[in-house]
Design an enzyme around this catalytic site. Structure first.
Site, PDB file in Angstrom:
ATOM      1  N   ARG A  62       0.827  -1.216   0.000  1.00  0.00           N
ATOM      2  CA  ARG A  62       0.000   0.000   0.000  1.00  0.00           C
ATOM      3  C   ARG A  62       0.855   1.258   0.000  1.00  0.00           C
ATOM      4  NH1 ARG A  62      -2.634  -3.855   2.908  1.00  0.00           N
ATOM      5  NH2 ARG A  62      -1.526  -3.236   4.795  1.00  0.00           N
ATOM      6  N   GLU A  99       3.522  -6.534  13.036  1.00  0.00           N
ATOM      7  CA  GLU A  99       2.494  -6.665  14.069  1.00  0.00           C
ATOM      8  C   GLU A  99       2.005  -8.122  14.070  1.00  0.00           C
ATOM      9  OE1 GLU A  99      -0.880  -4.146  13.477  1.00  0.00           O
ATOM     10  OE2 GLU A  99      -1.777  -4.688  15.387  1.00  0.00           O
TER      11      GLU A  99
HETATM   12  P1  AMP Z   1       4.571  -2.431  11.403  1.00  0.00           P
HETATM   13  O1  AMP Z   1       5.856  -2.995  10.888  1.00  0.00           O
HETATM   14  O2  AMP Z   1       4.018  -3.210  12.549  1.00  0.00           O
HETATM   15  O3  AMP Z   1       4.652  -0.959  11.691  1.00  0.00           O
HETATM   16  O4  AMP Z   1       3.509  -2.642  10.284  1.00  0.00           O
HETATM   17  C1  AMP Z   1       3.447  -1.781   9.234  1.00  0.00           C
HETATM   18  C2  AMP Z   1       2.999  -2.462   7.973  1.00  0.00           C
HETATM   19  O5  AMP Z   1       2.009  -3.468   8.190  1.00  0.00           O
HETATM   20  C3  AMP Z   1       2.402  -1.435   7.091  1.00  0.00           C
HETATM   21  O6  AMP Z   1       2.952  -1.620   5.811  1.00  0.00           O
HETATM   22  C4  AMP Z   1       0.932  -1.698   7.098  1.00  0.00           C
HETATM   23  O7  AMP Z   1       0.469  -1.761   5.791  1.00  0.00           O
HETATM   24  C5  AMP Z   1       0.731  -3.041   7.759  1.00  0.00           C
HETATM   25  N1  AMP Z   1      -0.113  -2.994   8.950  1.00  0.00           N
HETATM   26  C6  AMP Z   1       0.258  -3.310  10.208  1.00  0.00           C
HETATM   27  N2  AMP Z   1      -0.742  -3.196  11.064  1.00  0.00           N
HETATM   28  C7  AMP Z   1      -1.798  -2.776  10.350  1.00  0.00           C
HETATM   29  C8  AMP Z   1      -3.151  -2.446  10.681  1.00  0.00           C
HETATM   30  N3  AMP Z   1      -3.606  -2.546  11.932  1.00  0.00           N
HETATM   31  N4  AMP Z   1      -3.953  -2.041   9.690  1.00  0.00           N
HETATM   32  C9  AMP Z   1      -3.485  -1.924   8.428  1.00  0.00           C
HETATM   33  N5  AMP Z   1      -2.244  -2.220   8.060  1.00  0.00           N
HETATM   34  C10 AMP Z   1      -1.392  -2.635   8.992  1.00  0.00           C
END
Ligand code: AMP
Length: 175
Positions: A62, A99
């Site tokens: 995205r 996550e």
């Molecule tokens: P992080 O590495 O945990 O900061 O996750 C970031 C990536 O995971 C981003 O590229 C987001 O597209 C996706 N992502 C993680 N958590 C979510 C969420 N709750 N909703 C949408 N996309 C998420």
């Protein structure tokens, strides 16, 4: 509708997706709304407009949708940071925690010249693992990171701490 309210109304919460306990922020209604999509691009590009950015790194997938129009608005090149095995030429690779799970991010080694002014764009700052990996990739290539831009920040996950050395901006923050 005022800007922030319009953006928030077009970000849909999907509980327990893609797995239990995750509250997924679905930006597809926002992307489908030309006024809101334009506002997102204008505001993120506006944040970096005076920073002489020459490359915008968008994070798969995205981050591509947001990063590419921001790059065009800035008169900068677009660089994809991709999931493993997608880029055809030599890459730098960083492995990081999500996550939900772990993953790696890759960038072409010749995508950024040393000293270039670089901005990183993604849709969501969650735990910050992905963003921190992108920061490391830019630094390994010798880019000068001017900052990161996100549509959404999940403040309660503390991702900002993972990128604490870098400036970042988020259009909508959930605390
Ligand atoms: P992080 O590495 O945990 O900061 O996750 C970031 C990536 O995971 C981003 O590229 C987001 O597209 C996706 N992502 C993680 N958590 C979510 C969420 N709750 N909703 C949408 N996309 C998420």
């Amino acid at each position: 509708m005022a800007g922030d309210e319009m953006l928030e109304s077009l970000i849909h919460d999907v509980a327990d997706w893609p797995q239990p306990g995750v509250g997924f922020k679905d930006i597809t209604p926002l992307l489908a709304d030309p006024a809101a999509f334009t506002e997102v691009i204008d505001r993120l590009a506006g944040h970096f407009i005076d920073r002489e950015v020459t490359k915008v790194v968008g994070i798969e997938a995205r981050g591509f949708l947001i990063g590419a129009p921001v790059a065009l608005r800035l008169g900068a090149g677009f660089v994809p940071a991709r999931k493993p095995g997608k880029l055809p030429r030599p890459t730098e690779t960083v492995t990081y925690d999500l996550e939900y799970g772990t993953d790696s991010l890759e960038i072409h080694t010749d995508a950024i010249e040393p000293g270039e002014q670089v901005a990183i764009i993604d849709d969501v700052l969650a735990t910050g693992g992905t963003a921190a990996a992108a920061v490391e990739l830019v630094e390994r290539l010798g880019g000068n990171l001017v900052g990161l831009g996100f549509v959404i920040e999940l403040g309660f996950l503390g991702g900002a701490a993972r990128i604490a050395g870098a400036a970042h901006t988020s259009l909508v923050t959930y605390r």
